[in-house]
Design an enzyme around this catalytic site. Structure first.
Site: not given
Ligand SMILES: [Zn+2]
Lengths: 151, 302
Positions: B51-52
């Site tokens: 995600r990051t």
């Protein structure tokens, strides 16, 4: 000087570090890097004391410590007395102060801190001098007195 | 801010944080601009965080920048025992800025001290994740029109949740009132509360959320993990009291927005997703604009 001080012989010139907790004498020698010092060093431990049940004492010939150098020992010997000797006479007495920053001496308590895994010198900001709390410059966790171990 | 690493949210002053949020609003209006074409950004993910990483890579790609790096340390020389210092020093030769995520606390600070290019910390163990904080701040400002004088509730694991710690610290500069809802075992640590106390701000602690729901402007939900409890029976007893469902939102303020750092497990019922007060998916999107703003500020382009 009181006679019992002479259980460890007097020095002509130098510094006497008195009132070290008995179990921490070797730690103080290590922190001050006296293992590599060439002049005469006398020390005693498990001596009788009023401040502690037993105490240690270190006498270092021809050595006069800088303030930030000597304050490093405050973590292991917070009530130590520094006595400057010239010509066998006491010329100055002072006590140690806990410094604002602690570099290299203490291990970070956090097992997942980078300083416990890479070759990094530890570095702490002292957040409480009364309770002796150190905040790690790297992981930002607090290492307090009961969790403190030395490098 | 040029060349200034961001390791911990407090590395940047309140004014610098606000400057990033302001610039992020411009990127929200115009996210695709070819202004990073001459730059190489390294994304070093020593532990995976899809995600990051995707958020950072999307931010860079939309600005035309090149990306090098790895998404998992197992495929690199790190696995062969290379030190973090050597990896960072090597990557500095090939890039203008390093985004890194690492499982050890303090790794990003250490990297920023050995690197010749600026570092953005994308998470160092349980310690800091400052771009999450900036995107949370951006989202609060976006939905409330301001950051000052808000009533903010944090719900869930307040002890181990690093996003909560950093956001609380950042919001201490904005005179907010904090409502802290957690099981007794997972209360906000005193090392974080000290920042609230230093600013003489109000905070209240609760073990259930019913009472605070009508009062707050922002409800920041977090996940409670079973393994945080020394006694599994304790977890079973409390787990249902920290789940938000749509019917609980009836008497809440009109301006309330619900945030969550994601991924969510079951702490927000899916029936909340369609409520206009649910804002966690837009929150994640804001991460791209905030990261664009941060990267361009650090590179001195904006
Ligand atoms: Zn540490």
């Amino acid at each position: 000087m009181e006679t019992k001080e002479f259980k460890v012989s007097a020095i002509e010139n130098g510094t006497v570090i008195d009132h070290i907790p008995a179990k921490n004498v070797f730690q103080v020698i290590k922190i001050l890097n006296l293992e590599n010092y060439d002049n005469q060093i006398l020390f005693g431990t498990n001596l009788e004391s009023k401040k502690y049940v037993t105490k240690g004492i270190i006498k270092v010939s021809n050595k006069f410590f800088k303030t930030d150098e000597i304050n490093k020992i405050a973590l292991v010997a917070p009530r130590a007395t520094l006595i400057i000797i010239k010509d066998y006479k006491v010329v100055e007495k002072s006590s140690v102060q806990i410094p604002d920053e602690v570099i290299k001496i203490v291990k970070c308590f956090n097992p997942n801190c980078i300083t416990n895994h890479e070759k990094v010198e530890t570095k702490f900001t002292v957040t409480s001098k009364e309770e002796l709390k150190l905040r790690c410059h790297y992981c930002e966790k607090i290492t307090d007195k009961k969790n403190m171990t030395f490098v | 801010m040029k060349n200034k690493s961001l390791v911990s949210i407090n590395d940047y002053s309140k004014e610098e944080q606000l400057a990033i949020l302001e610039l992020a609003a411009n990127f929200e209006k115009n996210p695709t601009q070819k202004i990073l074409e001459d730059y190489v950004i390294a994304t070093l993910f020593f532990e995976p965080s899809t995600r990051t990483r995707l958020s950072f890579e999307s931010a860079v790609s939309r600005l035309g920048g090149k990306i090098i790096g790895f998404s998992d340390a197992s495929s690199t020389s790190v696995k062969k025992g290379e030190s973090l210092k050597d990896t960072i020093k090597t990557v500095c030769n090939y890039s203008d800025l390093i985004v890194m995520r690492h499982p050890r606390e303090g790794s990003a600070r250490f990297a920023s001290e050995v690197a010749s290019v600026p570092i953005i910390n994308a998470g160092d163990g349980a310690n800091q994740h400052p771009t999450q904080t900036l995107l949370d701040m951006y989202t609060i400002k976006q939905t409330q029109g301001r950051l000052d004088n808000l009533n903010i509730a944090f719900v869930g694991d307040l002890k181990y949740g690093r996003t909560v710690h950093s956001l609380v610290m950042a919001l201490c500069n904005f005179n907010c009132t904090f409502h802290l809802v957690s099981p007794f075992e997972l209360k906000l640590p005193s090392s974080v509360k000290i920042h609230i106390k230093e600013k003489n701000l109000e905070y209240y602690q609760y073990t259930t959320m019913d009472e605070i729901l009508p009062k707050v402007d922002i409800l920041y939900m977090t996940r409670i993990q079973k393994e945080r409890f020394s006694d599994p029976i304790e977890y079973e007893k409390i787990k249902n009291s920290y789940i938000l469902s749509n019917d609980m939102l009836n008497n809440t303020k009109d301006n309330l927005k619900i945030l969550h750092p994601l991924p969510r497990v079951n702490e927000i019922d899916e029936d909340v997703d369609d409520n206009s007060k649910a804002y966690y998916f837009q929150q994640a999107l804001n991460g791209v604009y905030v990261r664009q703003a941060l990267i361009t500020k650090i590179l001195g382009i904006k």
